[in-house]
Design an enzyme around this catalytic site. Structure first.
Site, PDB file in Angstrom:
ATOM      1  N   LYS A 127     -35.141  15.273  35.493  1.00  0.00           N
ATOM      2  CA  LYS A 127     -35.874  16.531  35.309  1.00  0.00           C
ATOM      3  C   LYS A 127     -37.167  16.184  34.576  1.00  0.00           C
ATOM      4  O   LYS A 127     -37.228  15.174  33.877  1.00  0.00           O
ATOM      5  CB  LYS A 127     -35.052  17.500  34.449  1.00  0.00           C
ATOM      6  N   HIS A 130     -41.235  17.552  29.836  1.00  0.00           N
ATOM      7  CA  HIS A 130     -42.418  18.409  29.748  1.00  0.00           C
ATOM      8  C   HIS A 130     -42.771  18.781  28.318  1.00  0.00           C
ATOM      9  O   HIS A 130     -42.100  18.383  27.372  1.00  0.00           O
ATOM     10  CB  HIS A 130     -42.243  19.645  30.623  1.00  0.00           C
ATOM     11  N   HIS A 133     -40.344  19.730  25.664  1.00  0.00           N
ATOM     12  CA  HIS A 133     -39.525  18.721  24.997  1.00  0.00           C
ATOM     13  C   HIS A 133     -40.185  18.139  23.772  1.00  0.00           C
ATOM     14  O   HIS A 133     -39.567  17.412  23.008  1.00  0.00           O
ATOM     15  CB  HIS A 133     -39.194  17.581  25.962  1.00  0.00           C
TER      16      HIS A 133
HETATM   17  N1  ARG Z   1     -30.064  18.099  27.275  1.00  0.00           N
HETATM   18  C1  ARG Z   1     -30.105  19.377  26.627  1.00  0.00           C
HETATM   19  C2  ARG Z   1     -31.279  20.190  27.147  1.00  0.00           C
HETATM   20  O1  ARG Z   1     -32.245  19.633  27.639  1.00  0.00           O
HETATM   21  C3  ARG Z   1     -30.225  19.280  25.146  1.00  0.00           C
HETATM   22  C4  ARG Z   1     -29.082  18.572  24.473  1.00  0.00           C
HETATM   23  C5  ARG Z   1     -28.886  19.019  23.086  1.00  0.00           C
HETATM   24  N2  ARG Z   1     -27.864  18.299  22.388  1.00  0.00           N
HETATM   25  C6  ARG Z   1     -26.590  18.594  22.393  1.00  0.00           C
HETATM   26  N3  ARG Z   1     -25.775  17.798  21.714  1.00  0.00           N
HETATM   27  N4  ARG Z   1     -26.090  19.607  23.022  1.00  0.00           N
HETATM   28  O2  ARG Z   1     -31.248  21.398  27.021  1.00  0.00           O
END
Ligand code: ARG
Length: 573
Positions: A127, A130, A133
């Site tokens: 993905k 962007h 982030h």
């Molecule tokens: N990958 C997730 C996102 O982009 C964020 C992860 C956050 N960390 C977690 N331990 N849930 O939304």
């Protein structure tokens, strides 16, 4: 450095037996208006206990504090004792501390022997990485630096979003319409286009969904072909992410993302069942959290596949067992508040008392001037493009300002351009939503990164002009005449330097890097006021040495502050 607050608390504790020094220290205030003193002690609480009018108590306390030579003036005003620090004492104590500690000024050993995990950035593979982030990435990196400065043993985790049913869809799409060359050339954009195509095609070919589900099931079972494709997608994505992390000078101690826990979940599903927490609902397994106002958490789907939350539970237990953390911090958008509340609660219900040591550090949305970002509508701004553009724009400004100079323009443009983006990101209270604006980021005058870095470079230039002999004299802090630094602008600046270690501590306790950012701006403004009000490089050698010592101290504090944000402090720009 002399800890004036502690000194005051010590004196007052000698007067009243029923409050500890620490309790007294908590009551001591720093007046908003410095005309009211550097510290103030309100006597209301003592009055209640002593059953005596507050002004009378204030008078007694004032006369006790007056004995100390740390204060120029101590005044009882109604219920308050206002204290004015002996300026030269504070100045000497601060300047000599900063100069002797240098890069270590502001650091503490409070966290010694304690392990803290900071999980941040955590993008989803395949993905776009962007502008949205940037928040977790930069806030998390700064929290890592702040906890590190407080002496904690910090471990940085990038919990990659590298698992879930979407990879079934992606592999499915790749098999139908993809080719390897395109993925290699431009991994994320290509993989994303497959994913988008899948969503379009599935409208008219619903059987694709079944196919994707089967593929994901195979991936979960560890079948070679699916695992290899997934691994390849992951590697290619990580290459792109790493390019951005390198630009930001950010690294991680672990990239164990969601997939790492894929084989560790059955244990928790079993444990939840044994502890009577799981309920069946239409074939799925859920934990009912209604009585806590947290809805229902889906743990496994009807086909047995696990979810995001299940992986978070497994990851937390793994981290406790592997690292025995003192704190386990998650820098994740506030949109996921409910998710975190749910699984923290589940850990607690499972009987893990360390659930209280898991901390969600949320932050608000970042939007663009043209609106909120939307991957699906193609309204997405890649972080890498933003950083490139920031460097390019900065390069133009710096080249313009430095014609015919031997400055390494490319290097400085990188430090200032990327720094500008980081600084803007960390200027706002993290929970606030904000809009990303170019003119705000790159301003050399406003409360921006370039402004602060420019002030640092101004210090460097004054020091250089002062010459080696003066610098040597300035560095010999016991021989300085601090009387030259008692002017208002010098003293106000010194007080800001004095407070710097407390500011770091406060930022650490509140998980709020913007506290450091704001203080850096204050120090920079303080320096510029001092620079305009005072003649620094005077003919009087004694005066010059004292003033240059203050400039060296300020330069050090600004540089150390910027380092806590993850920014460089160029000597020239
Ligand atoms: N990958 C997730 C996102 O982009 C964020 C992860 C956050 N960390 C977690 N331990 N849930 O939304």
């Amino acid at each position: 450095m002399i800890n004036f607050k502690e000194e005051i608390a010590g004196i007052i504790a000698g007067q009243v037996e029923f409050l500890t020094e620490a309790e007294i220290a908590d009551i001591i205030e720093i007046p908003q208006d410095s005309k009211m003193g550097d510290y103030a002690f309100p006597c209301f609480r003592l009055a209640k206990i002593l059953r005596k009018a507050p002004p009378l108590i204030a008078k007694d306390i004032a006369s006790a504090i007056e004995e100390s030579d740390l204060f120029d003036k101590v005044e009882p005003v109604n219920a308050y004792v206002n204290m004015f620090i002996a300026k030269e004492k504070l100045i000497e104590s601060t300047v000599s501390e900063v100069l002797s500690k240098g890069d270590d000024f502001g650091k503490s050993d409070e966290g010694q022997g304690k392990k803290v995990i900071v999980e941040f950035s955590s993008p989803n593979i395949a993905k776009p990485f962007h502008i949205g982030h940037i928040r977790s990435t930069v806030i998390g990196n700064s929290l890592y630096k702040i906890f590190d400065a407080m002496g904690y043993d910090v471990f940085r985790i990038n919990h990659l979003g590298d698992y879930g049913t979407q990879f079934g869809k992606m592999i499915c799409a790749y098999r139908h319409w993809g080719n390897a060359e395109d993925v290699k050339r431009e991994p994320i954009k290509t993989l994303l286009s497959y994913y988008t195509k899948f969503h379009v095609e599935v409208e008219t070919h619903p059987e694709l969904d079944d196919e994707a589900r089967e593929i994901f099931a195979k991936l979960e079972k560890g079948e070679k072909e699916e695992v290899e494709l997934w691994q390849w997608f992951r590697e290619e994505s990580l290459k792109e992410f790493t390019r951005v992390y390198d630009m930001l000078d950010i690294s991680f101690d672990s990239y164990n993302g969601e997939s790492f826990y894929s084989d560790k979940m059955p244990r928790f599903v079993k444990e939840l069942k044994e502890k009577g927490l799981l309920k069946e609902s239409q074939g799925a397994q859920v934990v009912d959290l209604e009585e806590y106002g947290l809805g229902t958490a889906l743990i496994t789907k009807s086909d047995g596949s696990t979810l995001y939350i299940t992986r978070d539970i497994a990851a937390a237990v793994y981290r406790k067992e592997t690292y025995n953390f003192y704190k386990n911090i998650y820098v994740v958008a506030s949109q996921q508040n409910l998710h975190f509340q749910q699984w923290f609660k589940i850990l607690e219900l499972m009987g893990y008392d360390w659930a209280k040591d898991c901390v969600h550090v949320p932050f608000g949305l970042v939007s663009l001037e043209e609106g909120t970002m939307s991957t699906r509508h193609g309204r997405v701004v890649f972080l890498e493009d933003v950083l490139d553009k920031a460097v390019e724009k900065t390069r133009e400004i710096i080249a313009e300002k430095n014609q015919n100079s031997d400055l390494d323009i490319d290097e400085v443009a990188k430090e200032v351009g990327i720094g500008a983006v980081i600084f803007q990101e960390l200027s706002n209270n993290r929970i606030k939503d904000y809009t990303f604006k170019w003119d705000k980021v790159l301003n050399f005058d406003g409360e921006t990164g370039p402004y602060v870095q420019y002030t640092h470079a101004r210090c460097a230039s004054v020091i250089k002009k002062a010459g080696e002999d003066t610098v040597k004299k300035a560095e010999n802090t016991s021989g300085l005449d601090y009387g030259y630094l008692t002017s208002e602008s010098a003293y106000e600046l010194t007080k800001l330097l004095y407070r710097f270690p407390d500011v770091i501590k406060d930022a650490c306790e509140k998980y709020e890097p913007s506290i450091v950012t704001r203080h850096i701006v204050d120090m920079a403004q303080g320096l510029n006021k001092f620079y305009h009000d005072e003649h620094i490089l005077t003919d009087n050698d004694e005066e010059k040495a004292a003033k240059v010592a203050l400039v060296i101290a300020t330069k050090t504090a600004i540089k150390n502050g910027l380092a806590l944000l993850g920014m460089k402090a160029p000597e020239r720009m």
